[in-house]
Design a protein around this motif. Structure first.
Motif, PDB file in Angstrom:
ATOM      1  N   PRO A   1       0.834  -1.088  -0.149  1.00  0.00           N
ATOM      2  CA  PRO A   1       0.030  -0.009  -0.023  1.00  0.00           C
ATOM      3  C   PRO A   1       0.710   1.329   0.077  1.00  0.00           C
ATOM      4  O   PRO A   1       0.362   2.328  -0.487  1.00  0.00           O
ATOM      5  CB  PRO A   1      -0.761   0.025   1.415  1.00  0.00           C
TER       6      PRO A   1
ATOM      7  N   VAL B   1      -6.379   7.922   3.075  1.00  0.00           N
ATOM      8  CA  VAL B   1      -6.948   7.236   2.067  1.00  0.00           C
ATOM      9  C   VAL B   1      -5.705   7.331   1.046  1.00  0.00           C
ATOM     10  O   VAL B   1      -5.308   6.218   0.245  1.00  0.00           O
ATOM     11  CB  VAL B   1      -7.930   7.620   1.494  1.00  0.00           C
TER      12      VAL B   1
ATOM     13  N   GLY C   1      -2.787   4.764   1.464  1.00  0.00           N
ATOM     14  CA  GLY C   1      -2.952   3.393   0.943  1.00  0.00           C
ATOM     15  C   GLY C   1      -3.788   2.628   2.009  1.00  0.00           C
ATOM     16  O   GLY C   1      -3.689   1.586   1.734  1.00  0.00           O
ATOM     17  N   THR C   2      -4.082   3.132   3.024  1.00  0.00           N
ATOM     18  CA  THR C   2      -4.923   2.503   4.047  1.00  0.00           C
ATOM     19  C   THR C   2      -6.458   2.303   3.568  1.00  0.00           C
ATOM     20  O   THR C   2      -6.907   3.336   3.051  1.00  0.00           O
ATOM     21  CB  THR C   2      -4.947   3.259   5.218  1.00  0.00           C
ATOM     22  N   SER C   3      -6.837   0.991   3.461  1.00  0.00           N
ATOM     23  CA  SER C   3      -8.136   0.586   2.990  1.00  0.00           C
ATOM     24  C   SER C   3      -9.271   1.337   3.719  1.00  0.00           C
ATOM     25  O   SER C   3      -9.312   0.867   5.320  1.00  0.00           O
ATOM     26  CB  SER C   3      -8.239  -0.888   2.843  1.00  0.00           C
TER      27      SER C   3
ATOM     28  N   ARG D   1      -5.748  -3.259   6.246  1.00  0.00           N
ATOM     29  CA  ARG D   1      -4.897  -2.977   5.148  1.00  0.00           C
ATOM     30  C   ARG D   1      -4.416  -1.613   5.033  1.00  0.00           C
ATOM     31  O   ARG D   1      -5.279  -0.725   5.195  1.00  0.00           O
ATOM     32  CB  ARG D   1      -5.305  -3.328   3.723  1.00  0.00           C
ATOM     33  N   GLY D   2      -2.971  -1.396   5.293  1.00  0.00           N
ATOM     34  CA  GLY D   2      -2.404  -0.142   5.201  1.00  0.00           C
ATOM     35  C   GLY D   2      -1.347   0.086   6.471  1.00  0.00           C
ATOM     36  O   GLY D   2      -0.998  -0.853   7.117  1.00  0.00           O
TER      37      GLY D   2
ATOM     38  N   VAL E   1      -9.308   5.044  -3.532  1.00  0.00           N
ATOM     39  CA  VAL E   1     -10.130   4.076  -2.991  1.00  0.00           C
ATOM     40  C   VAL E   1     -10.641   3.042  -4.051  1.00  0.00           C
ATOM     41  O   VAL E   1     -10.508   2.107  -3.941  1.00  0.00           O
ATOM     42  CB  VAL E   1     -11.605   4.927  -2.555  1.00  0.00           C
TER      43      VAL E   1
ATOM     44  N   ASP F   1      -7.960   0.650  -4.543  1.00  0.00           N
ATOM     45  CA  ASP F   1      -7.760  -0.263  -3.096  1.00  0.00           C
ATOM     46  C   ASP F   1      -8.887  -1.441  -3.399  1.00  0.00           C
ATOM     47  O   ASP F   1      -8.918  -2.658  -3.148  1.00  0.00           O
ATOM     48  CB  ASP F   1      -8.084   0.793  -1.969  1.00  0.00           C
ATOM     49  N   ARG F   2     -10.052  -0.790  -4.062  1.00  0.00           N
ATOM     50  CA  ARG F   2     -10.980  -1.698  -4.357  1.00  0.00           C
ATOM     51  C   ARG F   2     -10.735  -2.871  -5.237  1.00  0.00           C
ATOM     52  O   ARG F   2     -10.837  -4.038  -5.093  1.00  0.00           O
ATOM     53  CB  ARG F   2     -12.384  -1.226  -4.655  1.00  0.00           C
TER      54      ARG F   2
ATOM     55  N   SER G   1      -7.674  -3.801  -5.933  1.00  0.00           N
ATOM     56  CA  SER G   1      -6.352  -4.451  -5.354  1.00  0.00           C
ATOM     57  C   SER G   1      -7.031  -5.740  -4.593  1.00  0.00           C
ATOM     58  O   SER G   1      -6.776  -6.725  -4.773  1.00  0.00           O
ATOM     59  CB  SER G   1      -5.507  -3.684  -4.815  1.00  0.00           C
ATOM     60  N   ARG G   2      -8.230  -5.389  -3.814  1.00  0.00           N
ATOM     61  CA  ARG G   2      -8.745  -6.290  -2.934  1.00  0.00           C
ATOM     62  C   ARG G   2      -9.564  -7.452  -3.856  1.00  0.00           C
ATOM     63  O   ARG G   2      -9.349  -8.800  -3.752  1.00  0.00           O
ATOM     64  CB  ARG G   2      -9.727  -5.474  -2.126  1.00  0.00           C
TER      65      ARG G   2
END
Length: 326
Positions: free
Chosen positions: A19, A263, A266-268, A273-274, A315, A318-319, A321-322
């Motif tokens: 992240p 955000v 890189g923190t979800s 995560r982050g 965001v 992040d979505r 990558s998840r």
């Protein structure tokens, strides 16, 4: 060709799975861009100012990171810090010793964090709703306590974090910079090298799975809000060192700015995560953007538009990558 495509895929996977890498690259790109488009951005005094401007929001974002890692959110963090500044400054003006005033502000901020965490864990209410209510209450209490006034900082201890020194006779640094860096390193160690940190990530990923594995979920969440409250108290101290005046109307967008920094770092927002070091980078990105765009002559409204676009993109990444990890 296949090898090149594989390498590009590997790099993309590394960035998505780490992240802090993406935000660090974004920060580097922003610095280079503003260095090329303005004549003053890379001046040492300007770079020092950029860091100083990120201190309060960065400290608020540090506490916000802990909460978001548990899949929560704290809308009352800036309001808590503002109340802390008012308590510290007004108590000194009314004759209280500065150490007692400082301690009072820190304890009240920690108490607000603990109370918020207690409500979230005991009543199992959504953190958004609980902290929204806390924001309203704390803001009202601050204005009642201030009675429409602001309070100047008249004691050296309260303004201590704003104490300036010069490295090599040119680079201006403050005590607050050192304190902020130390806080980030301590919490980085706590999150990555202790059982408590592993529990925080586990709760954020899946609280039910964490419970079944023997983690005391409620206790972990409560401890996160308590630590975050202490961090907000230190943010209040940072604020008094930055601007020696306690104002009940200060940092009205501090909660949103701190979420933005988290955000972008890189923190979800979905929890688990982050990193706090990513948040440090995110806070610097916000400060660099505002400084660089101001020096480039861009209106502040367009600066807000640019920041908003970056948040949405962060965001979305992040979505994405998840989904890839699943």
């Amino acid at each position: 060709m296949a090898t090149k495509a594989l390498n590009r895929t590997s790099v993309a996977e590394f960035v998505l799975r780490t992240p802090a890498v993406g935000p660090a690259l974004a920060l580097l790109v922003a610095i280079v861009a503003f260095a090329l488009t303005t004549d003053t951005f890379l001046r040492l005094d300007n770079l020092s100012l950029v860091v100083q401007q990120s201190l309060v929001v960065g400290t608020l974002a540090l506490g916000q990171t802990l909460v978001i890692l548990t899949a929560g959110i704290d809308l009352a963090n800036a309001a808590t810090a503002v109340l802390g500044t008012l308590l510290m400054a007004k108590l000194v003006l009314t004759g209280a010793p500065a150490p007692l005033a400082l301690l009072t502000g820190l304890v009240v901020a920690a108490g607000i964090g603990a109370a918020t965490g207690g409500i979230v864990t005991s009543l199992r209410l959504p953190p958004f709703i609980v902290t929204l209510g806390t924001l309203t209450i704390v803001t009202a209490v601050s204005r009642i306590y201030a009675d429409g006034q602001s309070f100047p900082v008249t004691d050296g201890l309260l303004g201590f974090l704003g104490t300036r020194q010069y490295l090599f006779g040119q680079v201006e640094v403050t005590v607050g910079m050192g304190v902020a860096l130390a806080m980030f390193l301590v919490l980085w160690y706590a999150l990555t090298r202790t059982a408590w940190g592993k529990h925080v990530y586990a709760v954020g990923n899946d609280p039910e799975a964490a419970r079944l594995s023997g983690i005391h979920v409620r206790r972990t969440v409560l401890s996160v809000y308590l630590v975050a409250g202490i961090v907000y108290g230190i943010a209040a101290w940072q604020a008094l060192g930055r601007v020696p005046n306690a104002d009940p109307n200060a940092f009205q967008t501090g909660n949103l700015d701190s979420i933005t920094a988290v955000v972008l770092g890189g923190t979800s927002l979905f929890g688990g995560r982050g990193s706090v070091l990513g948040t440090l980078v995110g806070a610097l990105i916000v400060s660099v953007l505002r400084s660089g765009l101001t020096q480039a002559g861009i209106d502040s409204l367009y600066q807000d538009v640019a920041t908003g676009v970056l948040v949405i993109l962060a965001v979305a990444v992040d979505r994405f990558s998840r989904r890839r990890q699943r």
